[in-house]
Design a protein around this motif. Sequence first.
Motif, short mmCIF file in Angstrom:
data_model
loop_
_atom_site.label_atom_id
_atom_site.label_comp_id
_atom_site.label_asym_id
_atom_site.label_seq_id
_atom_site.Cartn_x
_atom_site.Cartn_y
_atom_site.Cartn_z
N ARG A 71 -72.71 -9.64 -22.71
CA ARG A 71 -73.05 -10.48 -21.55
C ARG A 71 -73.27 -11.93 -21.95
O ARG A 71 -73.06 -12.83 -21.15
N SER B 90 -77.84 -17.99 -10.13
CA SER B 90 -77.72 -16.57 -9.79
C SER B 90 -76.85 -15.82 -10.79
O SER B 90 -77.18 -14.71 -11.19
N GLU C 105 -78.79 -15.40 -14.10
CA GLU C 105 -79.88 -14.41 -13.99
C GLU C 105 -79.36 -13.00 -13.71
O GLU C 105 -79.96 -12.04 -14.14
N ASN C 106 -78.28 -12.87 -12.96
CA ASN C 106 -77.76 -11.54 -12.65
C ASN C 106 -76.96 -10.93 -13.78
O ASN C 106 -76.93 -9.71 -13.93
N PHE C 107 -76.28 -11.77 -14.58
CA PHE C 107 -75.35 -11.22 -15.55
C PHE C 107 -75.68 -11.51 -17.01
O PHE C 107 -75.14 -10.85 -17.89
N ARG D 139 -82.70 -13.17 -17.64
CA ARG D 139 -83.68 -13.75 -16.73
C ARG D 139 -84.17 -15.07 -17.31
O ARG D 139 -84.34 -15.20 -18.51
N GLU E 34 -84.15 -13.80 -6.90
CA GLU E 34 -84.12 -12.85 -5.80
C GLU E 34 -82.73 -12.71 -5.19
O GLU E 34 -82.54 -11.95 -4.26
N ASP F 161 -79.35 -11.25 -5.33
CA ASP F 161 -78.54 -10.24 -6.01
C ASP F 161 -77.06 -10.57 -5.79
O ASP F 161 -76.71 -11.55 -5.15
N PHE F 162 -76.20 -9.75 -6.35
CA PHE F 162 -74.76 -10.03 -6.29
C PHE F 162 -74.27 -10.07 -4.85
O PHE F 162 -73.45 -10.91 -4.48
N LEU G 213 -75.42 -13.25 -3.32
CA LEU G 213 -74.67 -14.34 -3.94
C LEU G 213 -73.30 -14.49 -3.28
O LEU G 213 -72.87 -15.60 -2.96
#
Length: 174
Positions: free
Chosen positions: A13, A76, A79-81, A84, A99, A101-102, A105
């Motif tokens: 990642r 986003s 943080e998502n992929f 954090r 907050e 999420d995909f 987004l």
Amino acid sequence: MERLIERGLFAARWMMAPMYLGLALALVILVWIFLMELWRFVLIVPVMTVNDAILGVLALIDLSLAANLLLIVIFSGYENFVSRMDLADHEDRPDWQGEVDFSALKLKLVASIVAISGIHLLKVFMDVAKYPPDQIRWMVIIHLVFILSGVLLAAMDWIANHAKSLKHRKAMLQ
């Protein structure tokens, strides 16, 4: 062996991190272009018409929306992929960060694209004589496709969430 593969895949990642850094550089470029556009806008103030003022402001809004879109993707996506961000106690941290999420987004991206497309179309309508009718027609069709895509994406997310909640309710009843 399985654990080693899983750790390697999970570590992969971090290959996304340079992409987010590249997007941050693209944000710097957008700021530069915004400042150049603002400077050009300020220089024509003495001879500005109402249409010039509206078109100049729309160009600045267009650039700021593109920059907002870029920030949403950077924050986003990272943080998502990737990881954090340890900024929970930072006073300037946006409320939505962490907050989104995909699914949210995707909807934010489509909404931003529709807004940018709409502003671009408004700029075209303000100076409609410059554009051939075929080009305007295609711009309107493309804008409508963006809107339809957004509505369909939202509908698909709603259906998926509704199906999950039904499945959850059934599991609770059993």
